[in-house]
Scaffold this motif. Structure first.
Motif, mmCIF file in Angstrom:
data_model
loop_
_atom_site.group_PDB
_atom_site.id
_atom_site.type_symbol
_atom_site.label_atom_id
_atom_site.label_comp_id
_atom_site.label_asym_id
_atom_site.label_seq_id
_atom_site.Cartn_x
_atom_site.Cartn_y
_atom_site.Cartn_z
ATOM 1 N N LYS A 6 -54.352 -43.809 66.129
ATOM 2 C CA LYS A 6 -55.176 -44.948 65.726
ATOM 3 C C LYS A 6 -55.157 -45.989 66.833
ATOM 4 C CE LYS A 6 -56.158 -48.024 61.903
ATOM 5 N NZ LYS A 6 -55.747 -48.478 60.574
ATOM 6 N N MET A 7 -56.347 -46.332 67.311
ATOM 7 C CA MET A 7 -56.505 -47.379 68.318
ATOM 8 C C MET A 7 -57.374 -48.455 67.690
ATOM 9 S SD MET A 7 -57.088 -45.150 71.716
ATOM 10 C CE MET A 7 -55.872 -45.635 72.913
ATOM 11 N N GLU A 8 -56.795 -49.630 67.511
ATOM 12 C CA GLU A 8 -57.447 -50.714 66.780
ATOM 13 C C GLU A 8 -57.796 -50.197 65.385
ATOM 14 O OE1 GLU A 8 -60.449 -52.725 69.046
ATOM 15 O OE2 GLU A 8 -59.225 -52.619 70.871
ATOM 16 N N ASN A 9 -59.049 -50.103 65.035
ATOM 17 C CA ASN A 9 -59.430 -49.624 63.696
ATOM 18 C C ASN A 9 -60.078 -48.254 63.731
ATOM 19 O OD1 ASN A 9 -58.515 -51.935 62.378
ATOM 20 N ND2 ASN A 9 -60.426 -53.018 62.772
ATOM 21 N N GLN A 10 -59.945 -47.533 64.826
ATOM 22 C CA GLN A 10 -60.610 -46.236 65.012
ATOM 23 C C GLN A 10 -59.572 -45.115 65.136
ATOM 24 O OE1 GLN A 10 -64.011 -45.923 65.150
ATOM 25 N NE2 GLN A 10 -63.918 -43.724 65.414
ATOM 26 N N TRP A 11 -59.751 -44.044 64.365
ATOM 27 C CA TRP A 11 -58.879 -42.878 64.456
ATOM 28 C C TRP A 11 -59.475 -41.870 65.439
ATOM 29 C CZ3 TRP A 11 -54.109 -42.221 62.518
ATOM 30 C CH2 TRP A 11 -53.692 -43.077 61.494
ATOM 31 N N SER A 12 -58.594 -41.225 66.201
ATOM 32 C CA SER A 12 -58.974 -40.149 67.113
ATOM 33 C C SER A 12 -58.129 -38.933 66.745
ATOM 34 C CB SER A 12 -58.684 -40.582 68.551
ATOM 35 O OG SER A 12 -58.883 -39.520 69.436
ATOM 36 N N TYR A 13 -58.747 -37.743 66.759
ATOM 37 C CA TYR A 13 -58.064 -36.529 66.319
ATOM 38 C C TYR A 13 -58.025 -35.490 67.432
ATOM 39 C CZ TYR A 13 -58.964 -38.793 61.904
ATOM 40 O OH TYR A 13 -59.009 -39.706 60.889
ATOM 41 N N THR A 14 -56.865 -34.875 67.600
ATOM 42 C CA THR A 14 -56.695 -33.804 68.580
ATOM 43 C C THR A 14 -56.128 -32.597 67.851
ATOM 44 O OG1 THR A 14 -56.262 -35.417 70.320
ATOM 45 C CG2 THR A 14 -55.591 -33.133 70.748
ATOM 46 N N ILE A 15 -56.840 -31.470 67.954
ATOM 47 C CA ILE A 15 -56.408 -30.235 67.303
ATOM 48 C C ILE A 15 -56.353 -29.138 68.353
ATOM 49 C CG2 ILE A 15 -56.925 -28.515 65.537
ATOM 50 C CD1 ILE A 15 -58.495 -30.745 64.070
ATOM 51 N N SER A 16 -55.182 -28.531 68.491
ATOM 52 C CA SER A 16 -54.979 -27.430 69.433
ATOM 53 C C SER A 16 -55.417 -26.122 68.787
ATOM 54 C CB SER A 16 -53.506 -27.341 69.816
ATOM 55 O OG SER A 16 -53.216 -26.104 70.413
ATOM 56 N N ARG A 17 -56.388 -25.453 69.414
ATOM 57 C CA ARG A 17 -56.842 -24.160 68.897
ATOM 58 C C ARG A 17 -55.681 -23.157 68.883
ATOM 59 N NH1 ARG A 17 -61.822 -22.066 68.229
ATOM 60 N NH2 ARG A 17 -62.788 -23.653 69.534
ATOM 61 N N ALA A 18 -54.862 -23.133 69.933
ATOM 62 C CA ALA A 18 -53.741 -22.185 70.002
ATOM 63 C C ALA A 18 -52.744 -22.440 68.875
ATOM 64 C CB ALA A 18 -53.054 -22.274 71.362
ATOM 65 N N LYS A 19 -52.406 -23.708 68.618
ATOM 66 C CA LYS A 19 -51.453 -24.013 67.546
ATOM 67 C C LYS A 19 -52.047 -23.713 66.172
ATOM 68 C CE LYS A 19 -48.657 -27.296 70.074
ATOM 69 N NZ LYS A 19 -48.097 -28.644 70.116
ATOM 70 N N LEU A 20 -53.350 -23.929 66.019
ATOM 71 C CA LEU A 20 -54.002 -23.579 64.756
ATOM 72 C C LEU A 20 -53.971 -22.069 64.557
ATOM 73 C CD1 LEU A 20 -55.622 -24.334 62.226
ATOM 74 C CD2 LEU A 20 -57.690 -24.233 63.628
ATOM 75 N N TYR A 21 -54.281 -21.310 65.603
ATOM 76 C CA TYR A 21 -54.231 -19.850 65.505
ATOM 77 C C TYR A 21 -52.808 -19.368 65.210
ATOM 78 C CZ TYR A 21 -59.025 -19.276 67.286
ATOM 79 O OH TYR A 21 -60.383 -19.297 67.448
ATOM 80 N N ASP A 22 -51.799 -19.971 65.844
ATOM 81 C CA ASP A 22 -50.408 -19.606 65.550
ATOM 82 C C ASP A 22 -50.096 -19.877 64.075
ATOM 83 O OD1 ASP A 22 -49.945 -18.848 68.195
ATOM 84 O OD2 ASP A 22 -48.991 -20.751 68.734
ATOM 85 N N PHE A 23 -50.515 -21.028 63.586
ATOM 86 C CA PHE A 23 -50.300 -21.428 62.188
ATOM 87 C C PHE A 23 -50.918 -20.408 61.225
ATOM 88 C CE2 PHE A 23 -51.949 -23.893 58.495
ATOM 89 C CZ PHE A 23 -50.745 -24.342 57.972
ATOM 90 N N LEU A 24 -52.080 -19.880 61.589
ATOM 91 C CA LEU A 24 -52.800 -18.936 60.733
ATOM 92 C C LEU A 24 -52.445 -17.468 60.985
ATOM 93 C CD1 LEU A 24 -56.306 -20.625 60.876
ATOM 94 C CD2 LEU A 24 -54.692 -20.634 58.959
ATOM 95 N N GLY A 25 -51.630 -17.189 61.990
ATOM 96 C CA GLY A 25 -51.245 -15.814 62.294
ATOM 97 C C GLY A 25 -52.306 -15.042 63.055
ATOM 98 N N ILE A 26 -53.165 -15.757 63.765
ATOM 99 C CA ILE A 26 -54.213 -15.118 64.565
ATOM 100 C C ILE A 26 -53.646 -14.813 65.944
ATOM 101 C CG2 ILE A 26 -56.479 -15.428 65.633
ATOM 102 C CD1 ILE A 26 -57.158 -17.313 63.307
ATOM 103 N N LYS A 27 -53.775 -13.571 66.376
ATOM 104 C CA LYS A 27 -53.309 -13.184 67.712
ATOM 105 C C LYS A 27 -54.437 -13.418 68.709
ATOM 106 C CE LYS A 27 -50.099 -9.813 65.889
ATOM 107 N NZ LYS A 27 -49.736 -8.411 65.777
ATOM 108 N N TYR A 28 -54.079 -13.950 69.862
ATOM 109 C CA TYR A 28 -55.075 -14.288 70.868
ATOM 110 C C TYR A 28 -54.507 -14.110 72.267
ATOM 111 C CZ TYR A 28 -52.305 -18.540 70.977
ATOM 112 O OH TYR A 28 -51.253 -19.416 71.070
#
Length: 84
Positions: A38-60
């Motif tokens: 959160k910067m001032e009143n604005q949220w920024s989001y960062t999502i790692s595709r590799a970490k999401l795939y690891d979380f879901l059990g997707i091999k890449y």
């Protein structure tokens, strides 16, 4: 090849969840594949595709250009193709 960072909208589609749930989970630090800042009143989001795939059990394979899926759980590939 797929990029290394994805949007909340793409993550919501992959996870079959609403955008609000993804936003809230990132803001609260409840998921291992990304974070919110959160910067001032604005949220920024960062999502790692590799970490999401690891979380879901997707091999890449990671390359200089991005990620290439080599195997995903059947129930995940079924739900992903249903969302298209």
């Amino acid at each position: 090849m797929e990029s290394l960072v994805i949007t909340v909208q793409e993550a919501a589609k992959i996870l079959n969840q609403g955008h609000t749930k993804i936003h809230n989970s990132l803001q609260q630090g409840k998921v291992p594949f990304g974070y919110a800042t959160k910067m001032e009143n604005q949220w920024s989001y960062t999502i790692s595709r590799a970490k999401l795939y690891d979380f879901l059990g997707i091999k890449y394979i990671a390359t200089l250009e991005g990620l290439e899926i080599i195997e995903a759980p059947k129930e995940l590939t079924d739900s992903m193709s249903a969302n298209e």
